[in-house]
Motif scaffolding. Sequence first.
Motif, PDB file in Angstrom:
ATOM      1  N   PHE A 102      42.767  27.445  43.063  1.00 54.88           N
ATOM      2  CA  PHE A 102      43.002  28.179  44.306  1.00 54.88           C
ATOM      3  C   PHE A 102      44.406  28.781  44.349  1.00 54.88           C
ATOM      4  CE2 PHE A 102      39.626  26.412  47.464  1.00 54.88           C
ATOM      5  CZ  PHE A 102      38.629  26.699  46.545  1.00 54.88           C
ATOM      6  N   LEU A 103      45.391  28.074  43.799  1.00 56.17           N
ATOM      7  CA  LEU A 103      46.743  28.625  43.743  1.00 56.17           C
ATOM      8  C   LEU A 103      46.779  29.894  42.886  1.00 56.17           C
ATOM      9  CD1 LEU A 103      48.901  25.381  43.364  1.00 56.17           C
ATOM     10  CD2 LEU A 103      48.909  26.957  45.319  1.00 56.17           C
ATOM     11  N   LEU A 104      46.035  29.887  41.793  1.00 61.49           N
ATOM     12  CA  LEU A 104      45.965  31.068  40.928  1.00 61.49           C
ATOM     13  C   LEU A 104      45.246  32.214  41.632  1.00 61.49           C
ATOM     14  CD1 LEU A 104      45.184  29.194  37.616  1.00 61.49           C
ATOM     15  CD2 LEU A 104      47.230  30.568  38.035  1.00 61.49           C
ATOM     16  N   PHE A 105      44.127  31.915  42.291  1.00 64.70           N
ATOM     17  CA  PHE A 105      43.431  32.959  43.056  1.00 64.70           C
ATOM     18  C   PHE A 105      44.351  33.536  44.134  1.00 64.70           C
ATOM     19  CE2 PHE A 105      39.184  30.587  42.189  1.00 64.70           C
ATOM     20  CZ  PHE A 105      39.048  31.218  40.968  1.00 64.70           C
ATOM     21  N   ASP A 106      45.095  32.646  44.801  1.00 66.51           N
ATOM     22  CA  ASP A 106      46.026  33.094  45.841  1.00 66.51           C
ATOM     23  C   ASP A 106      47.091  34.034  45.270  1.00 66.51           C
ATOM     24  OD1 ASP A 106      44.763  31.650  47.841  1.00 66.51           O
ATOM     25  OD2 ASP A 106      46.193  29.983  47.804  1.00 66.51           O
ATOM     26  N   ALA A 107      47.589  33.707  44.082  1.00 60.58           N
ATOM     27  CA  ALA A 107      48.623  34.538  43.464  1.00 60.58           C
ATOM     28  C   ALA A 107      48.098  35.945  43.199  1.00 60.58           C
ATOM     29  CB  ALA A 107      49.113  33.896  42.168  1.00 60.58           C
ATOM     30  N   ALA A 108      46.874  36.029  42.660  1.00 59.64           N
ATOM     31  CA  ALA A 108      46.267  37.339  42.415  1.00 59.64           C
ATOM     32  C   ALA A 108      46.042  38.075  43.731  1.00 59.64           C
ATOM     33  CB  ALA A 108      44.948  37.168  41.659  1.00 59.64           C
ATOM     34  N   LYS A 109      45.516  37.357  44.715  1.00 60.92           N
ATOM     35  CA  LYS A 109      45.244  37.964  46.026  1.00 60.92           C
ATOM     36  C   LYS A 109      46.526  38.507  46.660  1.00 60.92           C
ATOM     37  CE  LYS A 109      43.837  36.577  50.699  1.00 60.92           C
ATOM     38  NZ  LYS A 109      43.338  35.444  51.537  1.00 60.92           N
ATOM     39  N   GLU A 110      47.581  37.722  46.685  1.00 63.98           N
ATOM     40  CA  GLU A 110      48.818  38.149  47.326  1.00 63.98           C
ATOM     41  C   GLU A 110      49.421  39.365  46.640  1.00 63.98           C
ATOM     42  OE1 GLU A 110      49.946  37.118  50.224  1.00 63.98           O
ATOM     43  OE2 GLU A 110      48.148  35.859  50.288  1.00 63.98           O
ATOM     44  N   TRP A 111      49.360  39.396  45.315  1.00 62.65           N
ATOM     45  CA  TRP A 111      49.877  40.559  44.594  1.00 62.65           C
ATOM     46  C   TRP A 111      49.076  41.802  44.954  1.00 62.65           C
ATOM     47  CZ3 TRP A 111      48.144  44.107  40.947  1.00 62.65           C
ATOM     48  CH2 TRP A 111      49.139  44.842  40.278  1.00 62.65           C
ATOM     49  N   ALA A 119      40.446  43.759  48.765  1.00 67.01           N
ATOM     50  CA  ALA A 119      39.446  42.908  48.111  1.00 67.01           C
ATOM     51  C   ALA A 119      39.766  42.837  46.631  1.00 67.01           C
ATOM     52  CB  ALA A 119      38.042  43.473  48.328  1.00 67.01           C
ATOM     53  N   MET A 120      39.122  41.875  45.945  1.00 69.75           N
ATOM     54  CA  MET A 120      39.280  41.815  44.485  1.00 69.75           C
ATOM     55  C   MET A 120      37.956  41.434  43.841  1.00 69.75           C
ATOM     56  SD  MET A 120      41.627  38.391  43.917  1.00 69.75           S
ATOM     57  CE  MET A 120      41.247  36.798  44.680  1.00 69.75           C
ATOM     58  N   ASP A 121      37.677  42.082  42.728  1.00 71.21           N
ATOM     59  CA  ASP A 121      36.528  41.755  41.889  1.00 71.21           C
ATOM     60  C   ASP A 121      37.004  40.892  40.735  1.00 71.21           C
ATOM     61  OD1 ASP A 121      34.977  43.320  43.503  1.00 71.21           O
ATOM     62  OD2 ASP A 121      34.790  44.999  42.095  1.00 71.21           O
ATOM     63  N   GLY A 122      36.156  39.972  40.302  1.00 71.71           N
ATOM     64  CA  GLY A 122      36.564  39.152  39.179  1.00 71.71           C
ATOM     65  C   GLY A 122      35.477  38.198  38.719  1.00 71.71           C
ATOM     66  N   PRO A 123      35.668  37.648  37.529  1.00 69.37           N
ATOM     67  CA  PRO A 123      36.732  38.012  36.593  1.00 69.37           C
ATOM     68  C   PRO A 123      36.358  39.291  35.842  1.00 69.37           C
ATOM     69  CG  PRO A 123      35.388  36.246  35.676  1.00 69.37           C
ATOM     70  CD  PRO A 123      34.845  36.523  37.037  1.00 69.37           C
ATOM     71  N   ILE A 124      37.273  40.255  35.848  1.00 69.71           N
ATOM     72  CA  ILE A 124      37.031  41.511  35.149  1.00 69.71           C
ATOM     73  C   ILE A 124      38.246  41.848  34.288  1.00 69.71           C
ATOM     74  CG2 ILE A 124      35.480  42.319  36.959  1.00 69.71           C
ATOM     75  CD1 ILE A 124      37.698  44.229  37.883  1.00 69.71           C
ATOM     76  N   ASN A 125      38.186  43.016  33.666  1.00 75.34           N
ATOM     77  CA  ASN A 125      39.205  43.433  32.712  1.00 75.34           C
ATOM     78  C   ASN A 125      39.970  44.634  33.251  1.00 75.34           C
ATOM     79  OD1 ASN A 125      40.631  43.791  30.269  1.00 75.34           O
ATOM     80  ND2 ASN A 125      39.020  45.082  29.403  1.00 75.34           N
ATOM     81  N   PHE A 126      41.210  44.788  32.840  1.00 78.62           N
ATOM     82  CA  PHE A 126      41.978  45.988  33.143  1.00 78.62           C
ATOM     83  C   PHE A 126      41.679  47.001  32.042  1.00 78.62           C
ATOM     84  CE2 PHE A 126      46.375  48.103  33.527  1.00 78.62           C
ATOM     85  CZ  PHE A 126      45.951  48.908  34.579  1.00 78.62           C
ATOM     86  N   GLY A 127      40.442  47.502  32.074  1.00 75.23           N
ATOM     87  CA  GLY A 127      39.944  48.390  31.035  1.00 75.23           C
ATOM     88  C   GLY A 127      38.454  48.591  31.236  1.00 75.23           C
TER      89      GLY A 127
END
Length: 392
Positions: A102-111, A119-127
């Motif tokens: 959850f801490l990792l998800f929070d870090a992605a969400k906050e950024w 919103a965020m989709d995942g897990p996906i690729n930057f490509g």
Amino acid sequence: MKILEVVDKKSIQQFLDITNLIYKDDENYVRPLDIVVNEVFTPEKNPFYKHGSATRFIALDNDGQVVGRVAAFINEKKAFGYEQPTGGMGFFECIKNQEVAFLLFDAAKEWLIQHNMKAMDGPINFGENDNFWGLLIEGFSQASFGMQYNPPYYQAFFEAYGFKTYFEQITNKLDLTKPFPERFWKIAGWVVKKEGYSFKHFRLKNRDKFLSDFETIYNDAWQFHENFVPISKQVLNDTIDKAKSFLEEDIIWFAYHGNKPIGLLVLFPDINQITKHFNGKMNLLNKLRFLWMKKRNVMSRARVVILGIIPKFQKSGIESGLFWHLKGAVEKKPNLTELEISWVGDFNPKMRVLQDSMGADFSKKHITYRYIFDEDKGSNNRASTIPRDTKS
């Protein structure tokens, strides 16, 4: 417990090496090559940085040991095409601890919030979605090159956090030691003899022409996919440059009507069957080992990365014609005994039907999730289904 952004050589290596902890007892896991992962996050190597941005985080426990990682990114060409601006998260790895996850998800969400995403989709690729895409939930066998693999317990983390299924991805496999259904080959035999149609396999010496044809076919055939973004020739050139050491020209096929490109079938040998011995490192010794094992034909599987027909020629048997020509090439490669067709989304019923017609068997299921930061300001609806009839 603390979360650190990846900003230097030490944290980059920690981001890569966490997999040694997560998968130390998993015989099916194949560590992606470090160079492949690093290139995703290198602006000079990843053309998606021209219209996007990305970052990475690692989680450290109270003893300073890395216990998880995640990446967050924004593809601006897609992000603003949804009901709510939507970024991405991926490259998630975590020990079996929900608090860390959850801490990792929070870090992605906050950024992503800081960059105006809702919103965020995942897990996906930057490509492109042929690599590192989706969470594996069924079929925990060795993954082919580019396919996502993860421990089963990740699913509970995603769903407990609030991620909802956006679409399901099915991977099927074909046993090449068994014949295709007779009806499939009847259609293929009719198509390849039909006047006006021709089929050619890829040749590196003519790459510019073939990549132009690829661009034409892709941008027509994929136009009905939700939030479609045309592919660029630069992306295709980069892909070929990275694959030159292992691609085989005669298992990449194009279909034409007159001089017009109308369909394509792209296969890559599964180099994971070699790189599983390298622990992510492609140093000089492993480069030599790679060439030696490739020459010994240890790769018995190939992955169907892309199969597409432009709408006007769909339901015309062109797919069968492509496989007809592929069959001749594969027969010259007795080491190839399996094709993996990966992957087909549940939003693409036509391709599901095609797989059934070939006698393909189920292999794996992945899920691409979506998490809406404020459900009052967005929708968690499933991905739009591609119409069955797009010929007109």
